[in-house]
Design an enzyme around this catalytic site. Structure first.
Site, PDB file in Angstrom:
ATOM      1  N   ASP A 840       0.672  -1.165   0.032  1.00  0.00           N
ATOM      2  CA  ASP A 840       0.069   0.076   0.117  1.00  0.00           C
ATOM      3  C   ASP A 840       1.023   1.139   0.071  1.00  0.00           C
ATOM      4  O   ASP A 840       1.710   1.451   0.722  1.00  0.00           O
ATOM      5  CB  ASP A 840      -0.954  -0.132   1.337  1.00  0.00           C
ATOM      6  CG  ASP A 840      -1.914  -1.090   1.160  1.00  0.00           C
ATOM      7  OD1 ASP A 840      -2.112  -1.592   0.418  1.00  0.00           O
ATOM      8  OD2 ASP A 840      -2.499  -1.444   2.457  1.00  0.00           O
ATOM      9  N   LYS A 909      -6.882  10.573  10.079  1.00  0.00           N
ATOM     10  CA  LYS A 909      -6.444   9.931   8.784  1.00  0.00           C
ATOM     11  C   LYS A 909      -7.091  10.575   7.484  1.00  0.00           C
ATOM     12  O   LYS A 909      -6.413  10.992   6.559  1.00  0.00           O
ATOM     13  CB  LYS A 909      -6.209   8.597   9.058  1.00  0.00           C
ATOM     14  CG  LYS A 909      -5.978   7.877   7.800  1.00  0.00           C
ATOM     15  CD  LYS A 909      -5.871   6.441   7.967  1.00  0.00           C
ATOM     16  CE  LYS A 909      -5.510   5.544   6.696  1.00  0.00           C
ATOM     17  NZ  LYS A 909      -5.188   4.134   6.926  1.00  0.00           N
ATOM     18  N   ASP A1100      -4.476   2.440  -4.812  1.00  0.00           N
ATOM     19  CA  ASP A1100      -3.005   2.354  -4.471  1.00  0.00           C
ATOM     20  C   ASP A1100      -2.785   1.567  -3.454  1.00  0.00           C
ATOM     21  O   ASP A1100      -1.589   1.545  -2.969  1.00  0.00           O
ATOM     22  CB  ASP A1100      -2.836   3.983  -3.828  1.00  0.00           C
ATOM     23  CG  ASP A1100      -3.516   4.136  -2.560  1.00  0.00           C
ATOM     24  OD1 ASP A1100      -4.659   3.184  -2.338  1.00  0.00           O
ATOM     25  OD2 ASP A1100      -3.127   5.022  -1.765  1.00  0.00           O
TER      26      ASP A1100
END
Length: 1283
Positions: A840, A909, A1100
């Site tokens: 990741d 986050k 991603d």
């Protein structure tokens, strides 16, 4: 480093540095009445309606005369270029069928029409050229009606076989493709056509054609089928009752009701369900074996056979089974969801038969009305042609299944938005009709082509890919039947008709027990009802399900409501050959997901025809060809949890287990207590609805996983408009939630090896949440917890349940099971592992920004630079926020005290991740509020205030941290603002010509004002792989469609609308970054295929086998370096200069001089133009001419106003009242500086009114921000770049 590795890197870098082939089309017209090329690229809705009516009228020869009239009208109009060759071929086929016997009164006329139309195609006057299908139809015309046929019909333009063969050769159509065409219905016809062409070839001395036809005939001969002449076995039969449903008509012929009668007539023999279904499926398999050589492909085709037919069989079987068990009481029957759906279907199909007949009669009466003009009759878009495309049985199941499937969507609890439902049902009817067209000829589907021997990134390899695709595309287009795209209005009308009929007949019996007396009360209620709700302040029509139906969906099996387009595939997806040809075998899908944007569709088609999308198509084929299987061990545990009905690991309970908030005693007297209670009550209701929605979603996942146990399956992919790839199945795929991912394994396993075993342990630590330590520490962390890991694998539900505390519990459990099996195997390094292991990116958007700007400080924060342990930007921001909170506590802020110790990495986050994507304060507050509510340690009524306070702190900390990313983000934003305010040169020239012909000043000024307001230019760019990205943000124009339930307002993508400048600007930075991460993923997928690695991705997050992680990690780094070594920002700037060459912006843009100067734009570099160029000044105009000396004074008030506008632009428009007050505002230093900027810019503009001045866009675009010092090649040595 091996030389072959260097070779592919060099090839990729050279490919990415080449000049990208741009796809450039005219800007959409400001008016739907445009008559130039733009009118052909952007079809208007009336024309689209007429084309779809032609398709519907030709189906089963429903109304060929009407289709002929519309077709001929369009051929003579300026829209003739919209008619493609497949439509011409469909008309030829219809004319031939009418001459064959459907219109026995005038067969000569139909045959003359066919030969005349063929002549127009042959000589090129129709703008289309004959294909293999064209010649097959005309050879059949000769066979059936030529001089030597059984039914000769003379025709003035008739061609004989030698003439047709000569025409084939002239048009480069292979005779072998003609004799294999779908128009030949029998082998006898095919043989006769071969003989005709062979004789013609002999006469003409074409020996090579004779040889080819002889080979085709020998290949066409097949061995005798072993089942021919074998009688069918008589099945065991049973007797069953018959329920007959009759339709009640009113005096005017309309349908007024339904009546069901049971046990009418003698009981009839019936084949038992299982045997009957078996025989039907065996028959299909036998047919598939004859038509296709691949048994698995035949099985996939059976899977894609209409779900509506299968659903009818299943519901019918459920009904019969309940009847056999003696459960004939209606109240008892309603306990089963499928039984209810069968009851609705039985009534609805009869209702539809009667209603469709009624509609047909009414439309025929209207057509026969002498007062209506012939042209108007042809242009009427009636319902009957579209309703005739499918049987009433199939229409009935479509509306039932689609409505059941849509419940809970669009933010509507136990229901759906009316407009969305009607559109979806109309679209489902259209797709099912098109799927039937594909199934009609049982076409063999070409599989994905081989990888080019010269590599994907060489010119030879690219041309090889393109030639493979074009051959396969031509084959499919020649063999598929033509069908037209429906407009939104047609879809809504068809959907409304079906939903209205369903709501009229669908009922459910609800029972309730009186708590006092114990008496059971029953009542028959509507299963669906229409009402209105307020969503985000807007009053919207919604269709709601009866509460008892909604409750059943969350509990009962939903297998009967799944459509094949919602399922994985049993074979590799069809190769992507064109924008709308790929993925599923029958069910039509697009390579890109559009939302009300005809412009995106036009660009995709054009880019495909230019050969610019070969690597995009190949990437989608690679992603779709990854084989998957269900993880049986995890599935068994999930099923056990589901059947228990308890809340467990993100699976909600069958019944709500959270107590409802109690109303406080001081409800009436204390306003604060009242507000707190209402807030908690809203949260409770919201969570209850979410649990119900999640349980329905989990139900779908479990049913799909259950159906595919033991199978290898595949996920077809397409992209969104930014190029990001997504699997097409929406319910179960690797892009889904933790449960979905935990249920999936690669179908192929590989030896794990020593390095793979290490990566499996690192992967487990990451899934548990221990992902910010270095790799050695993560491995050690796993070793210290092997006892917990073994307990989780061996006793997942009865042990200590250590795995349930992980961040991703179901994936953690799957990894625990895999790791235990590997460690317990005789040789752990030889263990065959099928579990996907992830790599990741670290806040991937910031990684791209740091690489684009060479931002050394930002690169360290997101692991682009070499470090001993991973940097955690989210924890870093959380710590910065905590420091700010300490200061707030000292200052006595209540919110700071409330939040102390509660700002974890997880809370900030999402906000950190989306900041570089342009998240607003409101968006950040909502993100943080969700996280605070999930924590549960702040009262619901305090979450809003706390999240607003925390969002301000978080955004402030991020702004200080990522200054490099901010400069690029601002540059992209400014470019988008300027582009979206620009006017294309052809429109300016058109306005200039119009001005010449106008004499009155007022009309001339009106024309100029109109020109300046025409903001039709959207932001478009091209990815390094050639995909054109078109931002779809335009003003919304809604079209009213009257339906039986309500007036539905839909956004019509065919209506030209101006761009939404603010959305174009704010969305460009995130969309551009998304297009880069999509390109990086595709580059990685292509190279993984070359190196024979299994590959899957979730944006991603890149997945492969544990033993191949090291290889994939190297590829990820090399592709990222190659991408960012290609000077991405300068290439974007050069594309803008070329794409928007000659575009102009009204001179009023100079009011934002301070913004332009901030980004390096100098006034002397601006190119000022006057329109019209040969403007002749009148006495009135001369007074309006401003000298350079007067400009500064004239613009002072404008500049003062512009300052305030710039400040408020992101919030709302300045009102007239505010604008007047601005005029008296004192000039600031910035305003004076801007005034000088404008004066300098206009100094060399020449004479003429200011209102007639425009600035050339290319001179306004700011220079690209300077690169920083970070060397992107350092990524190669960064362990934690992707990890």
């Amino acid at each position: 480093m091996p030389s072959d590795t260097i070779s592919w890197q060099d090839e990729m870098e050279h490919f990415l540095r080449r000049r990208t082939s741009y796809t450039i089309l005219p800007t959409p017209p400001a008016s739907a009445n445009a008559s130039d090329l733009r009118a052909l690229l952007f079809t208007d809705t009336p024309t689209q309606n007429l084309i779809s009516v032609i398709g519907a009228c030709l189906h089963n020869l429903y109304d060929v005369r009407r289709a002929q009239g519309i077709f001929n009208d369009l051929r003579k109009s300026e829209k003739s270029a919209l008619l493609d060759v497949r439509m011409y071929n469909s008309m030829l086929h219809a004319y031939l069928e009418m001459a064959r016997g459907r219109d026995s009164e005038d067969p000569e006329m139909w045959l003359d029409e066919a030969w005349s139309l063929f002549g127009a195609m042959e000589d090129g006057s129709s703008q289309v050229h004959p294909t293999a299908n064209t010649y097959t139809v005309m050879l059949l015309a000769w066979l059936r009606h030529g001089p030597d046929s059984a039914k000769p019909i003379p025709s003035r333009d008739q061609r004989d076989p030698p003439q047709l063969l000569r025409s084939m050769i002239d048009h480069q159509v292979a005779p072998t493709m003609v004799v294999a065409d779908r128009a030949l219905e029998t082998s006898e016809e095919a043989s006769e056509v071969i003989q005709l062409l062979s004789r013609a070839a002999v006469e003409m001395g074409l020996s090579n054609v004779v040889s080819e036809l002889g080979m085709a005939e020998s290949l066409g001969r097949q061995e005798d089928d072993p089942l021919d002449n074998v009688p069918e076995a008589m099945p065991v039969k049973r007797r069953r009752k018959v329920e007959r449903i009759s339709v009640l008509h009113g005096d005017d012929g309309s349908v007024v009701g339904m009546q069901a009668t049971e046990d009418v007539g003698e009981p009839q023999p019936d084949v038992p369900f299982n045997l009957e279904t078996l025989r039907k499926h065996l028959a299909k398999v036998v047919f598939a074996r004859r038509a296709l050589p691949d048994d698995v492909a035949a099985r996939q085709k059976l899977l894609e056979e209409s779900v509506y037919d299968v659903a009818v069989e299943r519901l019918k079987h459920t009904t019969d089974l309940l009847e056999e068990l003696g459960l004939s009481n209606k109240a008892l029957k309603t306990n089963d969801l499928q039984q209810l759906m069968w009851q609705w279907h039985a009534k609805l199909k009869e209702r539809l038969k009667a209603e469709i007949q009624n509609v047909d009669k009414q439309e025929h009466r209207l057509k026969n009305n002498s007062e209506v003009k012939l042209v108007d009759k042809r242009r009427m878009v009636g319902l009957s042609p579209f309703l005739s495309l499918l049987t009433p049985e199939k229409l009935s199941m479509i509306v039932i299944l689609e409505l059941m499937h849509m419940q809970g969507t669009g933010g509507v609890q136990h229901g759906m938005k009316t407009a969305r439902a009607l559109l979806s049902i109309g679209k489902a009817v259209e797709l099912e009709y098109k799927a039937e067209m594909c199934k009609k000829h049982n076409i063999a589907i070409p599989s994905a082509g081989r990888a080019p021997s010269n590599g994907f990134f060489t010119s030879l390899g690219y041309r090889d890919l393109q030639s493979q695709r074009l051959v396969a595309q031509r084959f499919l287009q020649d063999t598929e039947e033509w069908s037209a795209e429906w407009s939104q209005a047609v879809r809504v009308k068809v959907g409304s008709f079906l939903v209205d009929c369903l709501m009229d007949i669908a009922t459910v019996v609800r029972t309730k027990t009186d708590k006092a007396t114990g008496e059971v009360h029953s009542e028959e209620q509507p299963a669906f009802f229409h009402t209105y709700e307020y969503l985000r302040g807007n009053k919207l029509g919604v269709i709601k399900l009866n509460p008892s139906i909604a409750d059943k969906i969350s509990k009962d099996s939903v297998r009967g409501t799944l459509h094949p387009r919602h399922l994985p595939m049993l074979v590799k997806p069809k190769q992507w050959l064109s924008p709308d040809e790929g993925g599923y075998i029958y069910n039509q899908t697009w390579a890109m997901r559009f939302k009300d944007s005809q412009e995106q569709q036009s660009y995709l088609r054009r880019a495909s025809s230019l050969g610019n999308l070969e690597l995009v198509y190949t990437s989608l084929d690679i992603l779709g060809s990854t084989p998957w299987q269900i993880n049986r061990q995890v599935f068994d545990i999930v099923l056990q949890v589901w059947n228990s009905g308890e809340r467990f690991c993100k699976i909600p309970p069958v019944s709500n287990d959270v107590p409802e908030p109690e109303k406080p005693m001081n409800w009436d007297t204390d306003p604060a207590a009242r507000v707190a209670y209402l807030t908690r009550q809203r949260t409770y209701q919201h969570n209850k609805a979410n649990d119900h929605s999640k349980r329905c979603d989990v139900n779908y996942k479990i049913e799909i996983a259950r159906a595919f146990l033991g199978d290898t399956f595949y996920f077809p992919h397409n992209v969104d408009f930014r190029g990001r790839a997504y699997p097409l199945p929406p319910h179960l795929s690797h892009i889904g939630d933790d449960l979905s991912r935990g249920l999936l394994l690669f179908a192929e396993s590989k030896p794990i090896g020593e390095r793979g075993l290490r990566w499996l342990k690192i992967h487990l630590a990451g899934l548990y949440g221990y992902d910010k330590a270095n790799f050695d520490e993560r491995v050690q962390w796993v070793h210290e917890r092997l006892d917990e890991i073994y307990d989780s694998a061996e006793n997942p539900l009865t042990g200590r349940r250590w795995w349930t505390k992980a961040e991703d519990p179901w994936q953690c459990l799957a990894t625990c099971i895999e790791l235990r099996q590997a460690l317990n195997s005789p040789d752990p390094h030889a263990y065959e592992c099928a579990l996907p292991v992830h790599q990741d990116g670290t806040c991937n958007g910031l990684q791209h920004y740091a690489a684009l700007g060479g931002d050394a400080a930002g690169a360290k924060q997101v692991n682009l630079d070499v470090t001993d342990r991973p940097s955690d930007v989210y924890s870093y921001v959380a710590d910065m926020v905590e420091e700010q909170l300490e200061q707030g506590i000292k200052e006595g802020h209540v919110e700071a005290i409330m939040l102390k110790g509660k700002v974890s990495r997880k809370v900030v986050k999402q906000t950190v991740m989306t900041t570089v994507y342009g998240v607003t304060f409101i968006g950040a507050r909502e993100q943080i509020e969700r996280q605070l509510k999930e924590r549960g340690d702040i009262a619901a009524e305090d979450c809003w205030k706390a999240s607003a306070y925390l969002a301000r702190l978080t955004l402030g900390c991020i702004g200080d941290l990522f200054k490099g990313a901010k400069s690029i983000q601002e540059w992209l934003n400014v470019c988008a603002r300027l582009i979206s305010k620009s006017i294309p040169p052809e429109r300016a020239e058109e306005a200039a010509e119009n001005l010449k012909s106008l004499t009155r000043r007022r009309t001339r000024e009106s024309e100029l004002a109109k020109l300046k307001k025409e903001q039709m230019t959207t932001v478009i760019w091209t990815t390094p792989l050639g995909l054109p990205i078109v931002q779809p943000y335009r003003a919304t124009k809604r079209k009213q469609i009257l339906t039986a339930m309500q007036s539905v307002y839909i956004s019509d993508p065919n209506i030209p609308t101006t761009v939404n400048t603010m959305r174009q600007a704010s969305a460009f930075p995130p969309n551009f970054i998304h297009s880069l991460d999509a390109t990086h993923m595709m580059l990685t997928a292509l190279e993984c295929r070359t190196q024979e690695l299994t590959f899957a991705s979730v944006h991603d997050s890149y997945w492969t086998h544990a033993g191949d992680v090291d290889k994939m990690a190297a590829i990820i780094r090399d592709t990222f370096i190659a991408l960012h070594s290609s000077n991405v920002m300068n290439r974007l700037y050069q594309e803008f200069l070329e794409r928007y060459k000659g575009y102009i912006v009204p001179v009023a843009i100079l009011k934002h001089g301070s913004m332009l100067q901030k980004h390096g734009i100098k006034p002397e570099r601006l190119t000022i133009k006057s329109f019209p160029a040969d403007f002749a000044k009148s006495s009135e105009d001369s007074a309006a001419i401003a000298t350079p000396a007067q400009v500064e004074e004239a613009t002072e008030e404008d500049v003062a106003e512009a300052e305030v506008v710039e400040e408020m632009e992101d919030v709302e428009d300045v009102t007239d009242l505010e604008a007047k007050s601005i005029q008296h505002k004192k000039m600031s230093p910035t305003a004076k500086q801007t005034a000088k900027f404008i004066a300098a810019a206009l100094a060399n503009a020449g004479p003429g009114p200011l209102d007639h001045k425009f600035v050339e866009l290319s001179s306004l675009l700011p220079p690209v921000p300077e690169m920083g010092t970070f060397d992107v090649n350092k990524i190669k040595s960064s362990l934690y770049f992707f990890s």
